[in-house]
Design a protein around this motif. Sequence first.
Motif, mmCIF file in Angstrom:
data_model
loop_
_atom_site.group_PDB
_atom_site.id
_atom_site.type_symbol
_atom_site.label_atom_id
_atom_site.label_comp_id
_atom_site.label_asym_id
_atom_site.label_seq_id
_atom_site.Cartn_x
_atom_site.Cartn_y
_atom_site.Cartn_z
ATOM 1 N N PRO A 1 0.826 -1.218 0.000
ATOM 2 C CA PRO A 1 0.000 0.000 0.000
ATOM 3 C C PRO A 1 0.858 1.264 0.000
ATOM 4 C CG PRO A 1 -0.547 -1.414 1.877
ATOM 5 C CD PRO A 1 0.606 -2.046 1.184
ATOM 6 N N CYS B 1 -1.998 5.137 -5.721
ATOM 7 C CA CYS B 1 -1.817 5.258 -4.273
ATOM 8 C C CYS B 1 -3.147 4.944 -3.584
ATOM 9 C CB CYS B 1 -1.365 6.670 -3.914
ATOM 10 S SG CYS B 1 0.264 7.062 -4.594
ATOM 11 N N ASP B 2 -3.049 4.542 -2.332
ATOM 12 C CA ASP B 2 -4.261 4.141 -1.605
ATOM 13 C C ASP B 2 -4.838 5.286 -0.795
ATOM 14 O OD1 ASP B 2 -4.099 1.128 -2.186
ATOM 15 O OD2 ASP B 2 -2.085 1.729 -1.614
ATOM 16 N N ARG C 1 -6.010 -5.029 -0.522
ATOM 17 C CA ARG C 1 -5.614 -4.070 -1.563
ATOM 18 C C ARG C 1 -5.728 -4.707 -2.949
ATOM 19 N NH1 ARG C 1 -1.257 -1.929 -4.516
ATOM 20 N NH2 ARG C 1 -1.229 0.341 -4.448
ATOM 21 N N ARG D 1 -8.304 -3.586 -6.032
ATOM 22 C CA ARG D 1 -7.764 -3.127 -7.321
ATOM 23 C C ARG D 1 -8.004 -4.115 -8.455
ATOM 24 N NH1 ARG D 1 -4.572 1.582 -7.068
ATOM 25 N NH2 ARG D 1 -4.910 2.398 -4.992
#
Length: 249
Positions: free
Chosen positions: A94, A114-115, A206, A210
């Motif tokens: 992340p 980016c998170d 994550r 995504r």
Amino acid sequence: MTEDVQVSIADGVMRITMHRPAKKNALTGPMYDAMTAALQKADASDEIRAIMIEGSGGAFTAGNDLGDFLATATKGDEPRASYFIKQIAMSQTPIVAAVDGVAVGVGTTLLFHCDLVYATEAAKFRMPFLDLGLVPEAASSILAPARFGMAKASEYILLAEPFGPHEAEKLGLINGIVPPELLGETAMNAARKLAAKPAAALRAARRLMRGDRKDIEAAIGREMVAFGEALRSDDAKAAFTAFLSRAKG
Ligand code: COA
């Protein structure tokens, strides 16, 4: 090894600082290589559980160094940015970004990968590809329409209009606006919080959020073909030369 990118690791967080303040942290080949290596190292490490990326000297980054672009276009080499873009788009770790000042070109498009993103009132986002005779990169040709909607994506990619942090927040590009003196700490706190989560679950969450990223990989592939052609065009060379002679003048 360039000194224009600084990398430190503490509390499970890798902090990457773009540090070429006299040039608004414009990214050179060695800077891309250093950042690509840092991202690879983070993915390969069990200790590094989150990444924080920031600029310095009141700028995030002015994007690709235009002198480097001109040299690459003239020599016909693969831009070093390509490797960095592929790496950040496929990152398993992340990423939290802290944006102060200009975030131009890849300085804006890397934020799609980016998170969490925090910015100051002075943040200024711009994707000026069209005005340079170039095309969007870092999968922004699909990620900007997906995130912003087609109307706003057209405004910011095709018209290449700049936008500020309030618009960026409305568009869902950033999480919040913080005072400049709190920016680094806010982003580091968020990164530390991520690093404290169960590591396997964090990476899996994550990855799930995504998707498998095949569409992103494919978009990057298409963009790189178009970008390579555009980079060698007379329009692009004229735009780089105009900027570089303005800088000297
Ligand atoms: N490549 C190379 N040098 C750059 C640069 C870039 N992308 N961006 C800024 N610089 C240099 C300037 O030439 C200047 O150098 P100098 O002091 O030796 O003349 C220095 O950084 C400071 O930039 P300056 O233009 O004076 O600052 P500013 O606050 O007036 O404007 C920008 C900042 C980012 C808006 C402006 O520099 C700019 O438009 N840069 C080009 C951005 C760009 O097109 N990037 C590529 C995206 S694909």
